[in-house]
Design a protein around this motif. Structure first.
Motif, PDB file in Angstrom:
ATOM      1  N   GLY A 129       0.816  -1.214   0.000  1.00  0.00           N
ATOM      2  CA  GLY A 129       0.000   0.000   0.000  1.00  0.00           C
ATOM      3  C   GLY A 129       0.844   1.256   0.000  1.00  0.00           C
ATOM      4  N   GLY A 172       2.020   2.329  -3.381  1.00  0.00           N
ATOM      5  CA  GLY A 172       1.030   2.645  -4.403  1.00  0.00           C
ATOM      6  C   GLY A 172       0.530   1.464  -5.197  1.00  0.00           C
ATOM      7  N   LEU A 206      -5.231  -0.536  -4.164  1.00  0.00           N
ATOM      8  CA  LEU A 206      -6.328   0.419  -4.302  1.00  0.00           C
ATOM      9  C   LEU A 206      -6.857   0.824  -2.932  1.00  0.00           C
ATOM     10  N   ASP A 207      -7.118   2.119  -2.764  1.00  0.00           N
ATOM     11  CA  ASP A 207      -7.824   2.601  -1.580  1.00  0.00           C
ATOM     12  C   ASP A 207      -9.281   2.164  -1.739  1.00  0.00           C
ATOM     13  N   ARG A 219     -12.697   3.950  -2.662  1.00  0.00           N
ATOM     14  CA  ARG A 219     -13.076   4.272  -4.040  1.00  0.00           C
ATOM     15  C   ARG A 219     -14.100   3.292  -4.601  1.00  0.00           C
ATOM     16  N   LYS A 235      -5.887   4.850   5.099  1.00  0.00           N
ATOM     17  CA  LYS A 235      -6.538   4.278   3.918  1.00  0.00           C
ATOM     18  C   LYS A 235      -6.817   2.793   4.139  1.00  0.00           C
ATOM     19  N   TYR A 272      -6.843  -0.560   2.742  1.00  0.00           N
ATOM     20  CA  TYR A 272      -6.274  -1.274   1.610  1.00  0.00           C
ATOM     21  C   TYR A 272      -6.745  -2.723   1.518  1.00  0.00           C
ATOM     22  N   SER A 300      -5.544  -4.565  -6.711  1.00  0.00           N
ATOM     23  CA  SER A 300      -4.437  -3.855  -7.351  1.00  0.00           C
ATOM     24  C   SER A 300      -4.869  -2.446  -7.735  1.00  0.00           C
ATOM     25  N   SER A 301      -4.006  -1.484  -7.476  1.00  0.00           N
ATOM     26  CA  SER A 301      -4.312  -0.097  -7.834  1.00  0.00           C
ATOM     27  C   SER A 301      -4.345   0.101  -9.337  1.00  0.00           C
ATOM     28  N   ARG A 302      -3.797  -0.858 -10.076  1.00  0.00           N
ATOM     29  CA  ARG A 302      -3.775  -0.730 -11.530  1.00  0.00           C
ATOM     30  C   ARG A 302      -4.735  -1.685 -12.230  1.00  0.00           C
ATOM     31  N   PRO A 325     -11.706  -2.140 -11.303  1.00  0.00           N
ATOM     32  CA  PRO A 325     -11.745  -2.118  -9.843  1.00  0.00           C
ATOM     33  C   PRO A 325     -13.130  -2.387  -9.258  1.00  0.00           C
TER      34      PRO A 325
END
Length: 434
Positions: free
Chosen positions: A109, A112, A115-116, A119, A142, A144, A321-323, A327
């Protein structure tokens, strides 16, 4: 066991460090959409074949309810999983839904990679998950991760050993650490030679619990050592008194059993100790090893300290995953995993006791007696648990070996309790500053 102290090895950490450079990049990722508009997700976890088979059933149940989403499972054995994940993440090819544990969520986390979850709050509900358990996945304000399930750290007792020693089981709503010592002495005194009142209790989780009762904790929220020298001195004074009285094993046997012995190698697992401080999810394995109807008790001092020291520990955490290119769909999968009674009835207690009370209730009729006792114990502790645990910073995984070394020095009388306390703090401070 609960993998609280796990973190990437050196090679994995090097790979993970590259995540920061990739965090803002819009790479290809590992997820995609099908030609028919179907969303393709990847979901990773570690474990054996039984876990893989159960997880595949959950995936199929999710897909039946969400025909526009297809999920590909990715699994590996424990040792290979985290190195593979670090490499995937550094290459911008991480799975959409990632199972993590220990210090990994905080490390990923912070770089980066995750994902938070605020969202995707519309797709992933957390209102039915106990706040103390949910706190295991929150770092830097946050959220995570959400817990796959929870365990807690208490005392496993052997009623057979107690009965043979003519000692009543303790009242875990009232006993103190002084009571713990006296009870251990009585059990040892009433037992044959080679049977002890308690296995040596020194392990990082126990220090965390003991110090939390004094409003400390092993670590502070800003990543420093939180336990005081006085608290550690008091702990080692207690454990050496247990050793001297014969209530706990001699230093040679404790050193022989140091580390993480299999349940059948522990003193309780062999029917040679009345008590052992351990994780609740070890009950079934310890019962099987000993052949005795072992029970779970709250830790000593829970009602006598400044605050309860016991906590709900996430067995593992589901993260996103933030990417991920999808999501919201990934969040729907996580929501199904943690909030669906249907998923709960398939997974049962394999990933810990469900943190959602409604799911716990739904699965109880299908559980074994061992699993039922764990569920009931978690429910009991949930009502009285202390604040969320402060997860150790990078380097904190060294605490296990550091404590083993220092504990041996103290138990072999090469260091006093006060000197051992000083050494442990110095070595742990050095480890987390690496």
């Amino acid at each position: 066991m609960t993998p609280r102290y796990l973190r990437p090895g050196r090679a994995a950490a090097i790979c993970l460090a590259a995540v920061t450079l990739l965090a803002a990049a819009a790479g290809c990722g590992g997820d995609s959409g099908g030609k028919d508009g179907t969303v393709q997700l990847r979901f990773s976890w570690w474990g054996n074949n039984d876990r893989a088979a159960a997880t595949q059933k959950v995936i199929e149940a999710f897909q039946a309810q969400n025909p526009g989403i297809k999920v590909a499972g990715e699994t590996a054995d424990f040792n290979a999983y985290f190195d593979k994940l670090a490499t995937q993440t550094a290459a911008n090819d991480a799975p959409d839904v990632i199972t993590l544990g220990g210090a990994y969520p905080q490390e990923y986390g912070a770089r980066g990679a995750l994902l938070d979850l605020s969202r995707v709050s519309g797709e992933l509900r957390t209102d039915q998950i106990d706040g103390a358990a949910l706190g295991n996945g929150k770092f830097g304000g946050k959220q995570y991760g959400v817990p796959t399930g929870v365990n807690t750290f208490g005392v496993v007792v052997d009623p057979v050993v107690f009965e043979k020693a003519n000692v009543p089981l303790p009242d875990d709503n009232a006993w103190t650490w002084a009571d713990f010592v006296e009870i251990a002495k009585k059990v040892a005194a009433g037992s044959p030679k080679g049977t002890y009142g308690v296995a040596d209790p020194s392990r990082p989780d126990a220090l965390d619990l003991y110090s939390r009762q004094r409003s400390e904790g092993l670590y502070t929220p800003d990543g420093k050592v939180g336990i005081s020298k006085q608290t550690l001195t008091d702990w080692f004074t207690m454990t050496t008194a247990l050793r001297d009285s014969g209530a706990a094993p001699p230093a040679s046997l404790t050193s022989e059993l140091a580390g993480q012995p299999a349940p059948e190698q522990t003193l309780v697992g062999r029917g040679l100790a009345g008590m052992q401080i351990d994780w609740s999810n070890q009950l079934s394995a310890l019962r099987k090893a000993s052949g005795h109807p072992l029970k779970l008790l709250r830790a000593p001092g829970e009602n006598a300290g400044k605050q309860p020291g016991m906590w709900l520990q996430a067995s593992q955490l589901y993260t996103i995953s933030s990417r991920s290119k999808h999501p919201k769909e990934a969040a729907k999968l996580v929501d199904f995993l943690v909030n669906s009674p249907e998923a709960g009835k398939i997974i049962l207690t394999d990933r810990g006791i469900p943190a959602n009370a409604q799911v716990r209730t739904a699965i109880e009729p299908t559980l074994t007696p061992d699993q039922t006792e764990q569920v009931q114990f978690i429910a009991k502790v949930t009502e009285k648990a202390g604040p969320p645990l402060v997860i150790g910073p990078a380097g904190s995984t060294d605490s296990v070996k550091i404590l083993q070394r220092v504990n041996a020095e103290v138990l072999f009388n090469r260091e006093s309790p006060a000197k051992g306390a000083e050494d442990f703090i110095d070595q742990l401070q050095a480890a987390i500053k690496k």
